[in-house]
Design an enzyme around this catalytic site. Structure first.
Site, PDB file in Angstrom:
ATOM      1  N   GLU A 146     -21.584  80.673 -13.423  1.00  0.00           N
ATOM      2  CA  GLU A 146     -22.875  79.981 -13.340  1.00  0.00           C
ATOM      3  C   GLU A 146     -23.821  80.801 -12.461  1.00  0.00           C
ATOM      4  O   GLU A 146     -25.008  80.901 -12.734  1.00  0.00           O
ATOM      5  CB  GLU A 146     -22.668  78.592 -12.742  1.00  0.00           C
ATOM      6  CG  GLU A 146     -23.876  77.704 -12.867  1.00  0.00           C
ATOM      7  CD  GLU A 146     -23.561  76.279 -12.440  1.00  0.00           C
ATOM      8  OE1 GLU A 146     -23.339  75.435 -13.314  1.00  0.00           O
ATOM      9  OE2 GLU A 146     -23.518  76.017 -11.218  1.00  0.00           O
TER      10      GLU A 146
ATOM     11  N   CYS B 288     -29.462  70.286  -7.292  1.00  0.00           N
ATOM     12  CA  CYS B 288     -29.062  70.456  -8.698  1.00  0.00           C
ATOM     13  C   CYS B 288     -29.480  69.268  -9.564  1.00  0.00           C
ATOM     14  O   CYS B 288     -29.448  69.356 -10.789  1.00  0.00           O
ATOM     15  CB  CYS B 288     -27.549  70.650  -8.818  1.00  0.00           C
ATOM     16  SG  CYS B 288     -26.986  72.140  -7.987  1.00  0.00           S
TER      17      CYS B 288
ATOM     18  N   HIS C 121     -33.519  73.264 -13.312  1.00  0.00           N
ATOM     19  CA  HIS C 121     -33.487  74.640 -12.812  1.00  0.00           C
ATOM     20  C   HIS C 121     -32.667  75.410 -13.866  1.00  0.00           C
ATOM     21  O   HIS C 121     -32.419  74.870 -14.951  1.00  0.00           O
ATOM     22  CB  HIS C 121     -32.873  74.705 -11.414  1.00  0.00           C
ATOM     23  CG  HIS C 121     -31.451  74.283 -11.358  1.00  0.00           C
ATOM     24  ND1 HIS C 121     -31.059  72.961 -11.446  1.00  0.00           N
ATOM     25  CD2 HIS C 121     -30.301  74.992 -11.288  1.00  0.00           C
ATOM     26  CE1 HIS C 121     -29.742  72.890 -11.409  1.00  0.00           C
ATOM     27  NE2 HIS C 121     -29.251  74.111 -11.314  1.00  0.00           N
TER      28      HIS C 121
ATOM     29  N   ASP D 189     -28.431  79.762 -25.734  1.00  0.00           N
ATOM     30  CA  ASP D 189     -29.336  80.714 -25.082  1.00  0.00           C
ATOM     31  C   ASP D 189     -30.790  80.246 -25.167  1.00  0.00           C
ATOM     32  O   ASP D 189     -31.270  79.862 -26.229  1.00  0.00           O
ATOM     33  CB  ASP D 189     -29.196  82.090 -25.750  1.00  0.00           C
ATOM     34  CG  ASP D 189     -29.973  83.151 -24.996  1.00  0.00           C
ATOM     35  OD1 ASP D 189     -29.982  83.108 -23.750  1.00  0.00           O
ATOM     36  OD2 ASP D 189     -30.582  84.012 -25.648  1.00  0.00           O
ATOM     37  N   HIS D 190     -31.472  80.322 -24.013  1.00  0.00           N
ATOM     38  CA  HIS D 190     -32.873  79.915 -23.914  1.00  0.00           C
ATOM     39  C   HIS D 190     -33.061  78.451 -24.319  1.00  0.00           C
ATOM     40  O   HIS D 190     -34.101  78.075 -24.852  1.00  0.00           O
ATOM     41  CB  HIS D 190     -33.784  80.856 -24.717  1.00  0.00           C
ATOM     42  CG  HIS D 190     -34.042  82.149 -23.995  1.00  0.00           C
ATOM     43  ND1 HIS D 190     -33.076  83.117 -23.877  1.00  0.00           N
ATOM     44  CD2 HIS D 190     -35.121  82.606 -23.313  1.00  0.00           C
ATOM     45  CE1 HIS D 190     -33.574  84.130 -23.172  1.00  0.00           C
ATOM     46  NE2 HIS D 190     -34.791  83.841 -22.810  1.00  0.00           N
TER      47      HIS D 190
ATOM     48  N   HIS E 285     -29.981  79.090 -15.049  1.00  0.00           N
ATOM     49  CA  HIS E 285     -29.029  80.147 -14.697  1.00  0.00           C
ATOM     50  C   HIS E 285     -28.942  81.193 -15.809  1.00  0.00           C
ATOM     51  O   HIS E 285     -29.194  80.895 -16.976  1.00  0.00           O
ATOM     52  CB  HIS E 285     -27.616  79.559 -14.498  1.00  0.00           C
ATOM     53  CG  HIS E 285     -27.513  78.565 -13.393  1.00  0.00           C
ATOM     54  ND1 HIS E 285     -27.605  78.918 -12.072  1.00  0.00           N
ATOM     55  CD2 HIS E 285     -27.335  77.215 -13.403  1.00  0.00           C
ATOM     56  CE1 HIS E 285     -27.475  77.828 -11.315  1.00  0.00           C
ATOM     57  NE2 HIS E 285     -27.312  76.783 -12.097  1.00  0.00           N
TER      58      HIS E 285
ATOM     59  N   HIS F 249     -30.771  73.564 -16.884  1.00  0.00           N
ATOM     60  CA  HIS F 249     -29.988  72.321 -16.857  1.00  0.00           C
ATOM     61  C   HIS F 249     -30.321  71.538 -15.587  1.00  0.00           C
ATOM     62  O   HIS F 249     -31.074  71.989 -14.735  1.00  0.00           O
ATOM     63  CB  HIS F 249     -28.475  72.597 -16.955  1.00  0.00           C
ATOM     64  CG  HIS F 249     -27.794  73.016 -15.687  1.00  0.00           C
ATOM     65  ND1 HIS F 249     -26.455  72.770 -15.444  1.00  0.00           N
ATOM     66  CD2 HIS F 249     -28.255  73.674 -14.585  1.00  0.00           C
ATOM     67  CE1 HIS F 249     -26.129  73.268 -14.276  1.00  0.00           C
ATOM     68  NE2 HIS F 249     -27.178  73.812 -13.732  1.00  0.00           N
TER      69      HIS F 249
END
Lengths: 136, 136, 136, 136, 136, 136
Positions: free
Chosen positions: C125, C34, C40, C80-81, C42, C15
């Site tokens: 996060e 950010c 980047h 996810d992913h 998480h 994100h």
């Protein structure tokens, strides 16, 4: 240039510590509350470690998806939500201590993993007790 | 009398797994959802391990404050909150698998740490997937 | 006699923090690293908490297998992913801060969970930053 | 066929880093806030690892109950809720760095553990700083 | 629509439990080994939780970078690597139990955080002992 | 000015999920592998939370040593290394789901803790499944 890849898995199982050649009294003396004939149980945490060369095309030592699937089929399906003493063949004649469980898991996985890859196993019986076995 | 000192650090980064010599279809087959061209990401946890003699005057193998600062400058500043494929030089031509990232980190740190000290790297990509590299 | 049952899940995603109404300079000032336009990522850890009466026949507030499956289908498969900004509908117009992600997840799950059950969401996060939302 | 059994323990202690041969200024320069003459402290987490053959009758390398008791008597009773510099004999003349504490613990336990068993020690000073010593 | 944002921090400190109005014997009886006049210490883990509305422009309840900095300045700089009894003003006349430390931290932070935001504090003295305080 | 003090404990136990009023087939359908008649088991992690005023003389809400001892006697001695269905009175007629276990533990402890103190219980059955009960 060898890297070790590690995959964590887990299974929940019942067991008791017991030597069939001993009297109940001796089992109780040596194994204490772990000898309870009604069983107790654990959330076992398993780390499977595979060491080898990085494949230049994939950047993988071993595809983690394949390793995950292998642990699912060979270990989790056979051990999870089972009574180790009663329902896992190897422990019908072998005391299911963490040490012996780690050797049994190593032997099962060794058959399925490329012989160019080194294998070791870490098994947590509780957050405070764990064992490691690398086949030596 | 050698002791290993270990320091944990972390960085949050985006990446995708991708081999530029392959078709998109083959990348998708081999790397699955990790090949997503829009990227995904991880909280990478890094353990840097340095083994050597204890200095008799300080009681240190290596001053942890110095090791922490070295990891900050060499790794965290370059990898944290970055897109590894797009923004870290090494991964413009190298697939950023956990295996390859650990080798890149080891090579960067090896240049900055006294050659009398042994170095190894553990890198967690997720709490269930991690790799270790010690330069051999 | 109400008990809360909690189920942990996770998803790995990319994100960036970004307000489309602002200049890039203002985004960089407010969101710092950010705001990196290359993204980047998480390893998000999610805890879904459901509070209600224990069913006398099953001893369950809600079957954990059903809750796990619901989180898989409603959240993990969609997040996810993935790149949250680019690939999750809700974040095309909403900044994917941990706060906003927790509200989006709560809204998705609220539709699928029996209205007699209270719902709250905890979202990590990073291991050091997490949020909680309970719909109030 | 050797397995390593590992047992976690912990103790809470105060210490300061200090070389009595140095001026206070040099201690402050080298050890920073760790040299604070009023002390600071840690929750030390200790892992004791013992490697050897599995006994065929018990399935144990070493009975974990015995190992736990040994760590209690030899280490926890002497270190827990103590000021290491002031109250543990070894550190009256030795700087209580994590490195030196691990060597002192290893030496204490080595005397009490069967010489056919290999011994190593991991000591966490904080969740981010830890050391390992195996007697070599 | 209120979300709670949580930030973890830590500090390492020495302390002893002690009531100056009591005899040493009574201190020893009530506080046990925690009354050791030479001090012991802990790695304190702190979670600061702030609840409020999400700002529509930023998607933040409170900027985590600001909260992190506030904890650094108000708590970590004053508590980390300190002897709480000797070096932190509040504990010169107040017994530094986990309960009292949590109240002192809450009071310090309450002064610096917007009054529209609710504040609560969780403080781990050890991984097995922790306290929560929310100002009520 | 009320603070909550929390103490973690654990016990390892075997159990199965089972409703004696149902056929085996229905038990298998509803509880899946958790209904295995040979049992499975868990490392249960328990957090006992007690909320009340800080005593001005001690700085304690409740002496953690007393709380630890109470959990040992009332819960660990009765549940640890036991088969919950077979050996814990309450579960001879009550299905030992995490929900029901948390209520049983709460009821046992409620009798022994000062009525001016509020009590709540968190019970981890696995690291991914846990429940909370506060007597309401």
């Amino acid at each position: 240039m060898k890297v070790t890849v590690n995959r964590k898995a887990h299974f929940n199982a019942a067991h008791r510590l017991y030597n069939a050649d001993w009297t109940d009294a001796r089992n109780a003396t040596v194994f204490g509350k772990c000898a309870n004939p009604n069983y107790h149980g654990h959330n076992y945490e398993l780390i499977v470690s595979v060491k080898g060369e990085i494949h230049p095309e994939t950047g993988f030592v071993m595809d983690m998806k394949v390793l995950k699937e292998l642990i699912d089929v060979e270990i989790e399906e056979k051990f999870d939500h089972k009574n180790l003493n009663e329902e896992v063949e190897a422990f019908k004649t072998l005391n299911p201590t963490a040490e012996n469980i780690s050797v049994v898991i190593w032997n099962k996985l060794r058959l399925k993993i490329d012989e160019n890859l080194e294998l070791s196993i870490t098994l947590y019986e509780t957050p405070r007790n764990f064992v490691t076995y690398c086949g030596e």
